[in-house]
Scaffold this motif. Structure first.
Motif, PDB file in Angstrom:
ATOM      1  N   ARG A 193       0.834  -1.198   0.000  1.00  0.00           N
ATOM      2  CA  ARG A 193       0.000   0.000   0.000  1.00  0.00           C
ATOM      3  C   ARG A 193       0.870   1.251   0.000  1.00  0.00           C
ATOM      4  O   ARG A 193       1.955   1.261   0.603  1.00  0.00           O
ATOM      5  CB  ARG A 193      -0.957   0.019   1.187  1.00  0.00           C
ATOM      6  N   VAL A 194       0.383   2.264  -0.648  1.00  0.00           N
ATOM      7  CA  VAL A 194       1.057   3.564  -0.709  1.00  0.00           C
ATOM      8  C   VAL A 194       0.009   4.650  -0.634  1.00  0.00           C
ATOM      9  O   VAL A 194      -1.185   4.398  -0.859  1.00  0.00           O
ATOM     10  CB  VAL A 194       1.883   3.727  -2.019  1.00  0.00           C
ATOM     11  N   GLY A 195       0.462   5.861  -0.348  1.00  0.00           N
ATOM     12  CA  GLY A 195      -0.438   7.006  -0.350  1.00  0.00           C
ATOM     13  C   GLY A 195      -0.630   7.532  -1.762  1.00  0.00           C
ATOM     14  O   GLY A 195       0.160   7.224  -2.670  1.00  0.00           O
ATOM     15  N   PRO A 196      -1.641   8.362  -1.984  1.00  0.00           N
ATOM     16  CA  PRO A 196      -1.940   8.845  -3.339  1.00  0.00           C
ATOM     17  C   PRO A 196      -0.867   9.756  -3.921  1.00  0.00           C
ATOM     18  O   PRO A 196      -0.782   9.929  -5.142  1.00  0.00           O
ATOM     19  CB  PRO A 196      -3.271   9.580  -3.167  1.00  0.00           C
ATOM     20  N   ASP A 197      -0.042  10.344  -3.045  1.00  0.00           N
ATOM     21  CA  ASP A 197       0.990  11.261  -3.521  1.00  0.00           C
ATOM     22  C   ASP A 197       2.309  10.555  -3.808  1.00  0.00           C
ATOM     23  O   ASP A 197       3.269  11.201  -4.251  1.00  0.00           O
ATOM     24  CB  ASP A 197       1.224  12.382  -2.501  1.00  0.00           C
ATOM     25  N   THR A 210      -0.778  -3.021  -5.686  1.00  0.00           N
ATOM     26  CA  THR A 210      -0.646  -2.224  -4.475  1.00  0.00           C
ATOM     27  C   THR A 210      -1.935  -1.425  -4.286  1.00  0.00           C
ATOM     28  O   THR A 210      -2.537  -0.955  -5.265  1.00  0.00           O
ATOM     29  CB  THR A 210       0.556  -1.265  -4.514  1.00  0.00           C
ATOM     30  N   ALA A 211      -2.359  -1.320  -3.032  1.00  0.00           N
ATOM     31  CA  ALA A 211      -3.517  -0.493  -2.702  1.00  0.00           C
ATOM     32  C   ALA A 211      -3.045   0.946  -2.554  1.00  0.00           C
ATOM     33  O   ALA A 211      -1.916   1.207  -2.129  1.00  0.00           O
ATOM     34  CB  ALA A 211      -4.150  -0.976  -1.400  1.00  0.00           C
ATOM     35  N   VAL A 212      -3.899   1.864  -2.899  1.00  0.00           N
ATOM     36  CA  VAL A 212      -3.638   3.286  -2.681  1.00  0.00           C
ATOM     37  C   VAL A 212      -4.608   3.736  -1.602  1.00  0.00           C
ATOM     38  O   VAL A 212      -5.836   3.614  -1.773  1.00  0.00           O
ATOM     39  CB  VAL A 212      -3.828   4.099  -3.975  1.00  0.00           C
ATOM     40  N   VAL A 213      -4.078   4.190  -0.471  1.00  0.00           N
ATOM     41  CA  VAL A 213      -4.920   4.456   0.698  1.00  0.00           C
ATOM     42  C   VAL A 213      -4.696   5.864   1.225  1.00  0.00           C
ATOM     43  O   VAL A 213      -3.659   6.496   0.966  1.00  0.00           O
ATOM     44  CB  VAL A 213      -4.625   3.435   1.819  1.00  0.00           C
ATOM     45  N   ASP A 214      -5.699   6.341   2.002  1.00  0.00           N
ATOM     46  CA  ASP A 214      -5.523   7.632   2.669  1.00  0.00           C
ATOM     47  C   ASP A 214      -4.856   7.416   4.019  1.00  0.00           C
ATOM     48  O   ASP A 214      -4.434   6.287   4.343  1.00  0.00           O
ATOM     49  CB  ASP A 214      -6.864   8.365   2.790  1.00  0.00           C
ATOM     50  N   ALA A 215      -4.794   8.456   4.824  1.00  0.00           N
ATOM     51  CA  ALA A 215      -4.087   8.381   6.105  1.00  0.00           C
ATOM     52  C   ALA A 215      -4.741   7.409   7.073  1.00  0.00           C
ATOM     53  O   ALA A 215      -4.087   6.910   7.997  1.00  0.00           O
ATOM     54  CB  ALA A 215      -4.019   9.771   6.736  1.00  0.00           C
ATOM     55  N   LEU A 256      -9.430   2.748   1.345  1.00  0.00           N
ATOM     56  CA  LEU A 256      -9.030   2.522  -0.041  1.00  0.00           C
ATOM     57  C   LEU A 256      -9.451   3.681  -0.940  1.00  0.00           C
ATOM     58  O   LEU A 256     -10.599   4.100  -0.954  1.00  0.00           O
ATOM     59  CB  LEU A 256      -9.662   1.225  -0.557  1.00  0.00           C
ATOM     60  N   LEU A 257      -8.479   4.175  -1.718  1.00  0.00           N
ATOM     61  CA  LEU A 257      -8.734   5.208  -2.715  1.00  0.00           C
ATOM     62  C   LEU A 257      -8.687   4.634  -4.126  1.00  0.00           C
ATOM     63  O   LEU A 257      -9.376   5.110  -5.028  1.00  0.00           O
ATOM     64  CB  LEU A 257      -7.703   6.333  -2.595  1.00  0.00           C
ATOM     65  N   GLY A 258      -7.840   3.634  -4.295  1.00  0.00           N
ATOM     66  CA  GLY A 258      -7.700   3.053  -5.615  1.00  0.00           C
ATOM     67  C   GLY A 258      -6.750   1.877  -5.585  1.00  0.00           C
ATOM     68  O   GLY A 258      -6.257   1.463  -4.525  1.00  0.00           O
ATOM     69  N   LEU A 259      -6.451   1.355  -6.765  1.00  0.00           N
ATOM     70  CA  LEU A 259      -5.612   0.164  -6.884  1.00  0.00           C
ATOM     71  C   LEU A 259      -4.718   0.315  -8.110  1.00  0.00           C
ATOM     72  O   LEU A 259      -5.112   0.916  -9.111  1.00  0.00           O
ATOM     73  CB  LEU A 259      -6.505  -1.070  -7.036  1.00  0.00           C
ATOM     74  N   SER A 267     -15.580  -0.489   7.257  1.00  0.00           N
ATOM     75  CA  SER A 267     -15.326   0.951   7.116  1.00  0.00           C
ATOM     76  C   SER A 267     -14.497   1.282   5.888  1.00  0.00           C
ATOM     77  O   SER A 267     -13.958   2.387   5.781  1.00  0.00           O
ATOM     78  CB  SER A 267     -14.618   1.479   8.380  1.00  0.00           C
ATOM     79  N   GLN A 268     -14.382   0.301   4.988  1.00  0.00           N
ATOM     80  CA  GLN A 268     -13.629   0.470   3.744  1.00  0.00           C
ATOM     81  C   GLN A 268     -12.134   0.641   3.967  1.00  0.00           C
ATOM     82  O   GLN A 268     -11.417   1.168   3.114  1.00  0.00           O
ATOM     83  CB  GLN A 268     -14.164   1.673   2.939  1.00  0.00           C
ATOM     84  N   ARG A 269     -11.653   0.197   5.120  1.00  0.00           N
ATOM     85  CA  ARG A 269     -10.211   0.204   5.373  1.00  0.00           C
ATOM     86  C   ARG A 269      -9.600  -1.075   4.825  1.00  0.00           C
ATOM     87  O   ARG A 269     -10.200  -2.159   4.924  1.00  0.00           O
ATOM     88  CB  ARG A 269      -9.920   0.338   6.871  1.00  0.00           C
TER      89      ARG A 269
END
Length: 335
Positions: free
Chosen positions: A223-227, A245-250, A254-257, A317-319
């Motif tokens: 997993r990584v952050g969007p930036d 890899t998942a793209v996640v917020d803090a 999940l924000l994306g893949l 909770s979509q985590r």
């Protein structure tokens, strides 16, 4: 004992062998139809007694009938009716101590006159055990001693010498299957119940193994952050070796893949700079996901249907709480 003349006889032509085999099927099919036609109140009563038995069904029989009794016990046990096989010869030398007064005894003997079984009857009667008998002779000693008698008599054996138990053993096993299935339906026994008694089998794995049992968790989740840059995402995918890899917020939502397939499509655009492009720009939004309480077989079905090789696992909770790929399902022998 083998014939003293060891010279092998000439094997009949293939058509004669096939005809012999078909004759056996025809005779045994007729035997099963004859037994099925006699299923009546005695069968229903046998089912009722087994259903209300608070102990186990103890199956016993000698010789070929013993093999049949062993199979019946195994079928009953795997379909919701606790059962085991007891060798009648060993029972007379101590194994009868396995039988409690709460148990029901199912004795299989085509003749109904097996000495080893008849020897047990006084003890079983004294102990108060319910006795079900499966015989081919309703007037036999065993049949007359039983609380319920199931008639498995057949018109003829498939053996041309009328000696080897063939049709009779088939009828006995079919009667045992009929008992097991009738009890299964009466108990409302389900596929999940079956799987719990077969955890090592393919069905057990399909119905008992959950995503949470096979997914990667904690630091093993890519997993990584969007930036993060595309290059950083590629390093994460390389380290975690799941092809995604998942793209996640803090908060790990999940924000994306981003997958190996996304990588191939992205690199097809020569203007992409892997160090300047953020993963948020090239990720797949609203990807296919699965919950941790889902069955592993559902993940396999989802991957096959959507033609993908990996999934991220989300909580309510979509985590992101896990990740897995098709190789994890192969290792778990789900596919």
């Amino acid at each position: 004992m083998a014939n003293a003349d060891s010279t092998p006889r000439e094997l009949p032509d293939p058509s004669a062998l096939a005809a012999s085999g078909r004759r056996v099927f025809d005779i045994e099919a007729s035997a099963l139809q004859a037994v099925a036609a006699r299923l009546d109140g005695a069968f229903s009563e046998a089912c009722r007694l087994a259903y209300h038995c608070t102990g186990r069904v103890v199956c016993t029989g000698m010789g070929k009938s013993g093999h049949v009794a062993r199979k019946i016990a195994a079928t009953l046990a795997s379909t919701g009716t606790p059962a085991f096989y007891m060798h009648p010869g060993e029972a007379g030398h101590g194994d009868l101590g396995m039988v409690t007064d709460a148990d029901l005894v199912l004795a299989v003997s085509y003749s109904g006159e097996s000495d080893e079984i008849l020897m047990l009857l006084p003890v079983l009667k004294r102990q108060g055990n319910v006795l079900l008998a499966m015989t081919g002779r309703p007037q036999s000693t065993l049949a007359r001693a039983a609380d319920v008698h199931l008639d498995i008599s057949v018109p003829e054996e498939a053996c041309p010498l009328h000696l080897a138990p063939t049709s009779s053993t088939t009828a006995s096993m079919a009667m045992g299957d009929a008992l097991a299935v009738a009890l299964l339906e009466a108990r409302g026994f389900t596929a999940d119940d079956f799987a719990r008694s077969h955890p090592a089998g393919a069905l057990g794995r399909r119905l008992l193994l959950h995503i949470s049992d096979v997914m990667h968790t904690g630091d093993d989740i890519p997993r990584v952050g969007p930036d993060a840059s595309l290059g950083e995402a590629l390093l994460e995918m390389s380290r975690k070796r799941l092809g995604v890899t998942a793209v996640v917020d803090a908060d790990s939502r999940l924000l994306g893949l981003f997958t190996d397939g996304d990588l191939r499509r992205t690199l097809g655009d020569r203007r992409v700079d892997v160090y300047a492009t953020t993963i948020g720009e090239v990720m797949t939004r609203d990807p296919v996901t699965i919950g941790s309480e889902a069955l592993a077989v559902e993940a396999a079905r989802l991957m096959e249907t959507r033609k993908i090789n990996a999934l991220v696992v989300l909580d309510d909770s979509q985590r992101v709480v896990g990740a897995l790929n098709v190789h994890d399902l192969f290792r778990a022998r789900v596919v």
